[in-house]
Design an enzyme around this catalytic site. Structure first.
Site, mmCIF file in Angstrom:
data_model
loop_
_atom_site.group_PDB
_atom_site.id
_atom_site.type_symbol
_atom_site.label_atom_id
_atom_site.label_comp_id
_atom_site.label_asym_id
_atom_site.label_seq_id
_atom_site.Cartn_x
_atom_site.Cartn_y
_atom_site.Cartn_z
ATOM 1 N N HIS A 114 -5.405 1.630 -2.312
ATOM 2 C CA HIS A 114 -6.830 2.008 -2.217
ATOM 3 C C HIS A 114 -7.718 0.885 -2.756
ATOM 4 O O HIS A 114 -8.804 0.641 -2.239
ATOM 5 C CB HIS A 114 -7.090 3.304 -2.977
ATOM 6 C CG HIS A 114 -6.322 4.476 -2.426
ATOM 7 N ND1 HIS A 114 -6.239 4.741 -1.083
ATOM 8 C CD2 HIS A 114 -5.568 5.436 -3.033
ATOM 9 C CE1 HIS A 114 -5.485 5.814 -0.897
ATOM 10 N NE2 HIS A 114 -5.064 6.251 -2.061
ATOM 11 N N LEU A 149 -28.314 -3.081 8.607
ATOM 12 C CA LEU A 149 -27.120 -2.278 8.935
ATOM 13 C C LEU A 149 -27.201 -0.953 8.194
ATOM 14 O O LEU A 149 -27.409 -0.927 6.977
ATOM 15 C CB LEU A 149 -25.852 -3.033 8.492
ATOM 16 C CG LEU A 149 -24.542 -2.245 8.501
ATOM 17 C CD1 LEU A 149 -24.139 -1.862 9.920
ATOM 18 C CD2 LEU A 149 -23.416 -3.052 7.857
ATOM 19 N N ASP A 197 -7.296 4.238 7.490
ATOM 20 C CA ASP A 197 -6.026 4.886 7.117
ATOM 21 C C ASP A 197 -4.921 3.854 6.906
ATOM 22 O O ASP A 197 -4.911 2.808 7.557
ATOM 23 C CB ASP A 197 -5.625 5.885 8.213
ATOM 24 C CG ASP A 197 -4.552 6.845 7.727
ATOM 25 O OD1 ASP A 197 -4.448 7.058 6.498
ATOM 26 O OD2 ASP A 197 -3.816 7.385 8.575
HETATM 27 C C1 IPE Z 1 -7.960 10.542 7.166
HETATM 28 O O1 IPE Z 1 -6.738 10.055 6.715
HETATM 29 C C2 IPE Z 1 -8.956 10.560 6.038
HETATM 30 C C3 IPE Z 1 -9.396 9.251 5.560
HETATM 31 C C4 IPE Z 1 -9.040 8.078 6.027
HETATM 32 C C5 IPE Z 1 -10.333 9.299 4.482
HETATM 33 P P1 IPE Z 1 -5.587 11.021 6.189
HETATM 34 O O2 IPE Z 1 -4.473 10.120 5.747
HETATM 35 O O3 IPE Z 1 -6.104 11.970 5.182
HETATM 36 O O4 IPE Z 1 -5.183 11.820 7.508
HETATM 37 P P2 IPE Z 1 -3.851 12.611 7.865
HETATM 38 O O5 IPE Z 1 -3.480 13.436 6.674
HETATM 39 O O6 IPE Z 1 -2.793 11.577 8.149
HETATM 40 O O7 IPE Z 1 -4.189 13.390 9.095
HETATM 41 C C1 IPE Z 2 -6.418 6.229 3.685
HETATM 42 O O1 IPE Z 2 -5.141 5.795 3.357
HETATM 43 C C2 IPE Z 2 -7.287 6.422 2.467
HETATM 44 C C3 IPE Z 2 -7.598 7.826 2.161
HETATM 45 C C4 IPE Z 2 -7.264 8.852 2.874
HETATM 46 C C5 IPE Z 2 -8.351 8.060 0.944
HETATM 47 P P1 IPE Z 2 -3.988 6.803 2.997
HETATM 48 O O2 IPE Z 2 -3.981 7.022 1.523
HETATM 49 O O3 IPE Z 2 -4.067 8.039 3.815
HETATM 50 O O4 IPE Z 2 -2.721 5.957 3.400
HETATM 51 P P2 IPE Z 2 -1.403 6.489 4.126
HETATM 52 O O5 IPE Z 2 -1.828 7.120 5.410
HETATM 53 O O6 IPE Z 2 -0.767 7.479 3.182
HETATM 54 O O7 IPE Z 2 -0.574 5.264 4.301
HETATM 55 MG MG MG Z 3 -3.302 8.544 5.637
#
Ligand code: IPE
Ligand code: IPE
Ligand code: MG
Length: 245
Positions: free
Chosen positions: A40, A134, A23
Site C-alpha cells: 500500500h 485536474l 488493485d
Molecule cells: C477493489 O479492490 C477496491 C480497491 C481497489 C480500493 P479489491 O481488492 O477490494 O476487490 P476484490 O475483493 O478483489 O473484488
Molecule cells: C488494492 O490492493 C488496494 C486496496 C484495496 C486498498 P489490494 O490490497 O486489494 O491488493 P491484492 O488484490 O490483495 O493484491
Molecule cells: Mg485486491
C-alpha cells in the site's frame, strides 16, 4: 515522463474522465516477501506519479478507488495501516496537489471516519477548491450501491421526483462527466462495487500489472487502446441519428 507521446495524441481521443481501480498492492508485496501493507505504501507513490502525469497530459478528471465499503472486512492491522496512510497522504500531499493545480474531492461515506480524518479531508478540499487543471476524486469507503441509495434518499428527501437526472445530480460524482475509461490493474476483471451507475457506457481496460508497478507508460498504453475503441452508446457506427437518417 512521456511528454512526447502526449504531444502527438489527438485531443479528441483523450478521455475526459478516467477512473482507476488501483488493485494488486498486496500481491506486489507478497511477491517480494514483504508484508501486504508495504504494498500500500508503494501504491501511494504510484498514485502520485499518475496524478502528475494526468495533469501534464491534460486529462481533466481522474477518479481512483482507494478503499471500498467492503475493505473493512480485511485484517484490523491492514485497515489501520491504510487509515494511517490516508491521514499521512492528506497531510503531506495537499500542498503539493494545490501547487500542481489539482482540485481534490474525497468521495464516499465519510461518516465512518475519525473526526481527525474528516477535518483533514475538509482542509485539503478547501485548500484545492479553486484549482482547475485536474479534478482528482479519491473514493474512500465508497461503494456503488451506497452511492445510488444515498442519492435516491437525497432526492426523496428534497421532495423531487426520482428521475435519471435528479438522481445523477445527487451522486458522489455529480461534479464530473461520467468516466470515458475505466482502468483496473491487478488482473481481476470485475467492478467490485465501484461506480455502478456512472460506468454505464465506460470503456473497460484491464491490465495484469500490479498497482505499485503502474506508471506513465502503462497509462499511455491504456489511452492508446481507448483511442482505438468505437463508442456507439446504443446507436450505429457511423454516428447517424434517427432524425438525420
Ligand atoms: C477493489 O479492490 C477496491 C480497491 C481497489 C480500493 P479489491 O481488492 O477490494 O476487490 P476484490 O475483493 O478483489 O473484488
Ligand atoms: C488494492 O490492493 C488496494 C486496496 C484495496 C486498498 P489490494 O490490497 O486489494 O491488493 P491484492 O488484490 O490483495 O493484491
Ligand atoms: Mg485486491
Amino acid at each position: 515522463m512521456s511528454k512526447k507521446s502526449a504531444d502527438r495524441r489527438q485531443p479528441q481521443t483523450l478521455p475526459r474522465h478516467v477512473a482507476v481501480v488501483m488493485d494488486g498492492n498486496g500481491r506486489w508485496a507478497q511477491r517480494r516477501f514483504l508484508p501486504r501493507t508495504s504494498g500500500h505504501k508503494f501504491g501511494v507513490d504510484a498514485l502520485k506519479r499518475l496524478v502528475r502525469h494526468c495533469a501534464e497530459i491534460g486529462v481533466p478528471y481522474l477518479t481512483v478507488f482507494a478503499f471500498s465499503s467492503e475493505n473493512w472486512s480485511r485484517p484490523a492491522e491492514e485497515v489501520q495501516t491504510l487509515m494511517d496512510l490516508f491521514v499521512k497522504a492528506l497531510e503531506r500531499e495537499a500542498p503539493e496537489l494545490a501547487r500542481q493545480g489539482v482540485q481534490l474531492h474525497v468521495v464516499g461515506d465519510l461518516t465512518a471516519f475519525s473526526a481527525e480524518m474528516r477535518g483533514l479531508i475538509a482542509q485539503a478540499q478547501a485548500l484545492t477548491r479553486d484549482n482547475t487543471r485536474l479534478v482528482l476524486n479519491v473514493a474512500l469507503n465508497y461503494g456503488g450501491r451506497w452511492d445510488v441509495v444515498q442519492a435516491a434518499q437525497a432526492v426523496a428527501g428534497s421532495g423531487q421526483e426520482i428521475t435519471t437526472e435528479t438522481l445523477a445530480q445527487h451522486l458522489a460524482l455529480a461534479h464530473c462527466p461520467d468516466p470515458d475509461l475505466l482502468i483496473r490493474t491487478g488482473g481481476e476483471h470485475r467492478i467490485s462495487n465501484f461506480l455502478l451507475w456512472q460506468l454505464a457506457y465506460t470503456e473497460l481496460y484491464f491490465t495484469d500489472l500490479l498497482w505499485p508497478d503502474f506508471n506513465a507508460e502503462a497509462f499511455d498504453a491504456a489511452l492508446a487502446d481507448f483511442a482505438q475503441r468505437q463508442r456507439r452508446f446504443g446507436g450505429v457506427p457511423d454516428g447517424k441519428t434517427r432524425a438525420a437518417a
